[in-house]
Structures are given as C-alpha cells and as structure tokens.
Design an enzyme around this catalytic site. Structure first.
Site, PDB file in Angstrom:
ATOM      1  N   GLU A  19      49.338 -15.108   8.505  1.00  0.00           N
ATOM      2  CA  GLU A  19      49.652 -16.548   8.451  1.00  0.00           C
ATOM      3  C   GLU A  19      49.473 -17.088   7.034  1.00  0.00           C
ATOM      4  O   GLU A  19      50.247 -17.933   6.576  1.00  0.00           O
ATOM      5  CB  GLU A  19      48.784 -17.339   9.427  1.00  0.00           C
ATOM      6  CG  GLU A  19      49.062 -17.037  10.887  1.00  0.00           C
ATOM      7  CD  GLU A  19      50.514 -17.273  11.276  1.00  0.00           C
ATOM      8  OE1 GLU A  19      51.098 -18.275  10.837  1.00  0.00           O
ATOM      9  OE2 GLU A  19      51.063 -16.445  12.017  1.00  0.00           O
ATOM     10  N   TRP A  26      52.508 -16.262   5.296  1.00  0.00           N
ATOM     11  CA  TRP A  26      53.653 -17.147   5.567  1.00  0.00           C
ATOM     12  C   TRP A  26      53.702 -18.292   4.570  1.00  0.00           C
ATOM     13  O   TRP A  26      54.765 -18.751   4.168  1.00  0.00           O
ATOM     14  CB  TRP A  26      53.602 -17.679   7.008  1.00  0.00           C
ATOM     15  CG  TRP A  26      54.388 -16.796   7.908  1.00  0.00           C
ATOM     16  CD1 TRP A  26      53.919 -15.736   8.635  1.00  0.00           C
ATOM     17  CD2 TRP A  26      55.803 -16.831   8.116  1.00  0.00           C
ATOM     18  NE1 TRP A  26      54.958 -15.129   9.285  1.00  0.00           N
ATOM     19  CE2 TRP A  26      56.117 -15.778   9.000  1.00  0.00           C
ATOM     20  CE3 TRP A  26      56.840 -17.650   7.651  1.00  0.00           C
ATOM     21  CZ2 TRP A  26      57.429 -15.524   9.420  1.00  0.00           C
ATOM     22  CZ3 TRP A  26      58.140 -17.401   8.075  1.00  0.00           C
ATOM     23  CH2 TRP A  26      58.410 -16.341   8.947  1.00  0.00           C
ATOM     24  N   TRP A  32      74.964 -32.303  13.337  1.00  0.00           N
ATOM     25  CA  TRP A  32      73.695 -33.019  13.485  1.00  0.00           C
ATOM     26  C   TRP A  32      73.895 -34.506  13.244  1.00  0.00           C
ATOM     27  O   TRP A  32      74.683 -34.916  12.391  1.00  0.00           O
ATOM     28  CB  TRP A  32      72.669 -32.479  12.495  1.00  0.00           C
ATOM     29  CG  TRP A  32      71.942 -31.274  12.974  1.00  0.00           C
ATOM     30  CD1 TRP A  32      71.364 -31.083  14.198  1.00  0.00           C
ATOM     31  CD2 TRP A  32      71.698 -30.063  12.232  1.00  0.00           C
ATOM     32  NE1 TRP A  32      70.764 -29.841  14.255  1.00  0.00           N
ATOM     33  CE2 TRP A  32      70.940 -29.192  13.074  1.00  0.00           C
ATOM     34  CE3 TRP A  32      72.006 -29.631  10.947  1.00  0.00           C
ATOM     35  CZ2 TRP A  32      70.522 -27.929  12.667  1.00  0.00           C
ATOM     36  CZ3 TRP A  32      71.579 -28.380  10.549  1.00  0.00           C
ATOM     37  CH2 TRP A  32      70.844 -27.539  11.400  1.00  0.00           C
ATOM     38  N   ASN A  92      50.019 -26.190  15.344  1.00  0.00           N
ATOM     39  CA  ASN A  92      51.215 -25.415  14.973  1.00  0.00           C
ATOM     40  C   ASN A  92      52.179 -25.174  16.141  1.00  0.00           C
ATOM     41  O   ASN A  92      53.393 -25.342  15.998  1.00  0.00           O
ATOM     42  CB  ASN A  92      50.770 -24.078  14.382  1.00  0.00           C
ATOM     43  CG  ASN A  92      51.941 -23.159  14.109  1.00  0.00           C
ATOM     44  OD1 ASN A  92      52.152 -22.178  14.802  1.00  0.00           O
ATOM     45  ND2 ASN A  92      52.740 -23.487  13.108  1.00  0.00           N
ATOM     46  N   TRP A 116      67.533 -31.869  10.891  1.00  0.00           N
ATOM     47  CA  TRP A 116      66.149 -31.451  10.618  1.00  0.00           C
ATOM     48  C   TRP A 116      65.520 -32.219   9.470  1.00  0.00           C
ATOM     49  O   TRP A 116      64.294 -32.368   9.406  1.00  0.00           O
ATOM     50  CB  TRP A 116      66.078 -29.948  10.361  1.00  0.00           C
ATOM     51  CG  TRP A 116      66.851 -29.438   9.170  1.00  0.00           C
ATOM     52  CD1 TRP A 116      68.115 -28.935   9.189  1.00  0.00           C
ATOM     53  CD2 TRP A 116      66.410 -29.356   7.809  1.00  0.00           C
ATOM     54  NE1 TRP A 116      68.502 -28.559   7.921  1.00  0.00           N
ATOM     55  CE2 TRP A 116      67.474 -28.794   7.053  1.00  0.00           C
ATOM     56  CE3 TRP A 116      65.228 -29.692   7.139  1.00  0.00           C
ATOM     57  CZ2 TRP A 116      67.388 -28.580   5.671  1.00  0.00           C
ATOM     58  CZ3 TRP A 116      65.145 -29.478   5.769  1.00  0.00           C
ATOM     59  CH2 TRP A 116      66.216 -28.920   5.057  1.00  0.00           C
ATOM     60  N   TRP A 137      60.932 -26.304   8.721  1.00  0.00           N
ATOM     61  CA  TRP A 137      61.986 -27.071   9.395  1.00  0.00           C
ATOM     62  C   TRP A 137      63.305 -26.308   9.378  1.00  0.00           C
ATOM     63  O   TRP A 137      64.047 -26.315  10.349  1.00  0.00           O
ATOM     64  CB  TRP A 137      62.137 -28.461   8.766  1.00  0.00           C
ATOM     65  CG  TRP A 137      61.194 -29.435   9.416  1.00  0.00           C
ATOM     66  CD1 TRP A 137      59.999 -29.878   8.930  1.00  0.00           C
ATOM     67  CD2 TRP A 137      61.353 -30.049  10.709  1.00  0.00           C
ATOM     68  NE1 TRP A 137      59.406 -30.726   9.836  1.00  0.00           N
ATOM     69  CE2 TRP A 137      60.213 -30.857  10.925  1.00  0.00           C
ATOM     70  CE3 TRP A 137      62.338 -30.004  11.694  1.00  0.00           C
ATOM     71  CZ2 TRP A 137      60.034 -31.605  12.094  1.00  0.00           C
ATOM     72  CZ3 TRP A 137      62.160 -30.759  12.855  1.00  0.00           C
ATOM     73  CH2 TRP A 137      61.020 -31.545  13.049  1.00  0.00           C
TER      74      TRP A 137
END
Length: 471
Positions: free
Chosen positions: A267, A270, A298, A333, A351, A374
């Site tokens: 993590e 990431w 969108w 999360n 987004w 996102w």
DNA sequence: TTTTGAGTTGTTCGA
DNA sequence: GTCGAACAACTCAAA
C-alpha cells in the site's frame, strides 16, 4: 546563514534538508503559503485546516523560529536573500508539476544570486525517475512497478535522527503570524474536523506505533472493514510530511514479516506508484490517461452531484462515507471506492467532480494519490479496473459493514433499522420502517437512481466507447 | 520482433 | 447457500 525552506516535510525527524542546513551552520527556517503559483491545484479547505495546526506544531519544534510567508515563493525568497546574509538554501523535493516548474526556476534564480541550493528527497521511497522499465519508459502496471521496479532497486534510505544541534538566527525580514495566513475558515466548521485528529509530528508517530502494534494484526482482511481500526490512517501525515515513508517502511521492516505487513508495504508502494504516474504523466489530474475516455458521456453538475456531496443519495453506505468525509476530513479506503464507483458508474458524473470534492474535503488530499485513484475507479487510468466492474452499494455494505456499525455511526436516522434492511431501506415493509422511525423521502431520502438500470446504462456507454472507431 | 503470461479492491447468472 | 464462468478483449512487461 542558511535558509531551510519547509514545504511538504513538516517534521524535524528524518528530514534530510534540515540535517544539511544544521550542518551548514545557522538556520533560518521558513514556510511559504504559495497560492499564486498553484493555480487550479490550490490547497483545499480541509488541508488548510490541517496545515494550520501542523505549522503551529512545527514552529514549537523549532522553538518559535519558523518564519511564515504567503505569496509567490520566488519573490519572497529573493527578498529574504536581499534582507539577510544568505549563503545557501535547503529544501526537500516536491513532485506536483507546478511545484517542479516553480522550484526549478527558483533554483536557477538563487544560484545566479550566488546562493548555494541543495534539494533532497524526503517524501518518496524511490525517485520516480529511478524506477523505470528496462527500455527506460515508466511503468503503467502496479505489480511489475513494485516487484521489479521498486524491490529490485536500491533499498530506501534509513531514517535520519533529528539534528542534535540547531542554531537559529534573527530574520531581518518581517513575517506573518500563523493566524494571518488565513488557513482557518470564516465559518468555524474546522473544529468538528480537527477534533478527530492530533495533527502534530508526535501524533504521526503515535498513529504509526498504534497501527503497527494493533491494526496491522488483521490488516489484510480488516483494512476492508470501515468500522474497524485496521487501517493506518497515516495519509494526512504522509501528505504533509509529518512522517516520512522511510520511517514507516523501516519500522514495518523491523518487525517479523507476515502477509499483513507485506500487504501494508505494498500500500505504501501504491503511493509511490501514484507519484510515478504524476511525474511521468503530469496531465494526470486534468486529463483521462486513456484518451478514448474523452468521448465518454460523463455529465457535469446537477442535483445528483449535490446529493452525493451531501450524503443524501438514499444509499446508506454511500451516505455514510460522504458524511464521514464531511465530518472528519477523511474516508475509509473501502468506502472511497464505493462512493467513487457510484459517482462515475451509477450517476454517470465525471470523475473530476469527485476528485474536486475530495480535494476540498480531505485532510489527506494529495494531487498524485487523488487523481491516480479517481482515474483508476473511473476506468480511464493506469492499470484501471475493467469497465464491467461496478460496485453495488447494497452488496458492498452487507459485505464490508456486516453489523452496520459504520453506517449507523454516520447515518443515525437509520440506526434502528434491522440489519436486513439497513443497506436497502426502500425494501423494508412499512411496519419495519415505522418501528425504526424512518419515513422515506422525509427522514431519509429515496434512492436517487435505480441501481440496475444505471448500471446497465454505464455498461452500455463503456461498450459503445470500445466499439467506436478510434479518432 | 514475436510471443506469452498477467493484470488491487466486482457482480450476476445459472448450475 | 455456494461455486465457477462470463463479462471483452486489450495493454503491458519481459523473455
């Protein structure tokens, strides 16, 4: 004397630039609130509140010697050099595109004035330009980035101690008082947010120790359960540099390795991956990484966006998450993924509106992590989820908040609903609703979209995108 | 250059 | 209730 320019490294421990400045001699520590160069990446409201208290704490650690400024960093640094006898300037690197541009320019300007400038790495385990594929291009998939790119590269440096001696000098240029930076809002909503946190360097270390002694024990599974304290909650501290990833990385390596620790370390990676993406693809915050998504239908704005922001969508797990965000400046999360998927795939809203709302509301708002994540949930980013992966907020609630503890905490008007209907109150029989004092449409909203039809709409739109001829 | 294996986090449907 | 397959190929990374 030597300028120590604090930026996203608001700590005295493991601070490479501060160590260098202390060795060089007398230190003039400064912080500059630079809105004039940030443009659309200006810090959001919740981040400013956090910053206010983080600066107060840092100033205490520096025995009240931190000079505060606001405005264009280059102009301020030039004035500082004109008003004081400055021989060198030290700072730790930032990676937002606007800061990279700005700092490069400042470095040149100061060098031309005869000031020695030295920058260090204080916020990443690996430099983005250091982790590349064999052909010299950046990774676009996480797993090889981490396993081959990071783990086979040079190990992250070990943390540095706080300088054992710091000598401060009088700053001849007037500076601002903390209150004058205007970081706190006029309407005092900040009290409710900040009471959930200890936004100091000590608070960061406490959070790390608590997590590595308790939360980590069941991290791999528990990190998905928003009611549980199994996540590190270190993100705001990492963002503002009140703790370094190196401190966390090495503390975690000091313990007996198991799959929980390994999951946590990935993590942290990431975060590195997001920074690598932002560095190599600086358009990440504003443009779809996969260009074909530019044609995705969108939508922008409207009542549904507002309902999402306010936590009034009629889907309890979504509303719980959005209210957690509003009240605490943070969201678990797992719930971030659920509300993100809902915005982009059920409400079919762009987004970037989710990104903007998170940017303003999160105390851990981070340009790299926020925009990469996102784009990931929207399906248009690097290593993105397949388009048919649409989170179902009812199933997700039942699965990850089984007892309803989290949802009831943030959506108290549903607290007396039985578990069976907690995540789908519209299916509850009238007498069950009555018993729980829930009146749909009054005390709690009806769902603003139908899950099945909106899901099918999204899938159809994605499919159309795929079938279209490339432009 | 070509080939091969793999890719954070899910849902639905039918057996 | 549980389980595997389908969802849709595509891109990435490395040999």
């Amino acid at each position: 004397m030597n300028i120590m320019w604090f930026r996203q490294d608001l700590r005295v421990k493991d601070n490479p630039a501060l160590v260098e400045a202390a060795i060089a001699g007398e230190i003039l520590p400064i912080y500059i609130l630079d809105d004039s160069n940030a443009n659309e990446d200006k810090m959001g409201g919740a981040s400013r509140v956090w910053l206010h208290y983080a600066l107060a704490d840092l100033n205490r650690s520096l025995q009240g010697n931190l000079s505060l400024y606001k405005g264009d960093a280059k102009a301020i640094l030039k004035q500082l050099c004109d008003n004081n006898d400055i021989t060198s300037a030290y700072w730790n690197r930032c990676y937002e595109p606007w800061r990279i541009r700005r700092d490069k320019d400042i470095k040149q300007t100061l060098s031309e004035k005869g000031v020695l400038v030295k920058s260090s790495n204080a916020s990443l385990l690996w430099e983005p330009w250091q982790v590349l594929k064999k052909d010299g291009t950046p990774y676009k998939v996480f797993t090889p980035f981490y396993r081959r790119g990071c783990l086979s590269a040079e190990a992250p440096r070990t943390p540095l101690a706080k300088p054992n001696k710091m000598t401060f000098v009088d700053n001849k240029m007037p500076s601002y008082k903390l209150e004058e930076l205007g970081l706190l809002p006029h309407i005092p909503w900040d009290k409710t947010v900040i009471q959930h946190w200890d936004s100091s360097e000590k608070g960061a270390e406490d959070a790390m120790v608590t997590f590595l002694e308790q939360g980590i024990r069941n991290y791999k599974e528990g990190r998905n359960l928003p009611a549980k304290a199994n996540t590190s909650r270190l993100s705001p501290y990492l963002h503002f540099g009140q703790i370094s990833p190196n401190q966390v990385w090495h503390q975690s390596l000091n313990r007996e390795q198991n799959h929980h620790l390994e999951t946590f370390q990935s993590e942290l990676a990431w975060r590195e991956f997001s920074y690598s993406l932002l560095y190599h693809f600086p358009q990440l915050p504003r443009q779809n990484l996969q260009g074909k998504f530019d044609r995705f239908p969108w939508q922008w704005g409207g009542d549904k966006l507002q309902a999402w922001q306010q936590g009034k969508t009629g889907y309890p797990i979504i509303d719980a998450g959005m209210r957690e965000l509003w009240q605490t400046g943070f969201m678990h999360n797992r719930v971030r993924m659920i509300v993100g998927s809902f915005l982009v795939k059920n409400l079919l809203l762009h987004w970037q509106q989710g990104e903007a709302w998170f940017w303003d509301c999160l105390v851990d708002a981070d340009l790299a992590s926020n925009s990469a994540s996102w784009q990931w949930i929207a399906g248009c980013g690097a290593d993105a989820a397949p388009y048919f992966r649409v989170f179902n907020p009812v199933i997700q609630g039942e699965k990850f908040d089984k007892t309803g503890e989290y949802t009831r905490r943030f959506v108290p008007e549903l607290k007396d609903l039985p578990d069976k209907y907690l995540f789908k109150p519209w299916e509850a029989p009238t007498e069950v609703l009555q018993q729980a004092s829930v009146e749909l449409g009054k005390t709690y909203p009806m769902p603003i979209v139908d899950l099945k039809t909106s899901r099918e709409q999204a899938l159809a739109a994605f499919k159309a995108l795929k079938n279209e001829e490339p432009t």
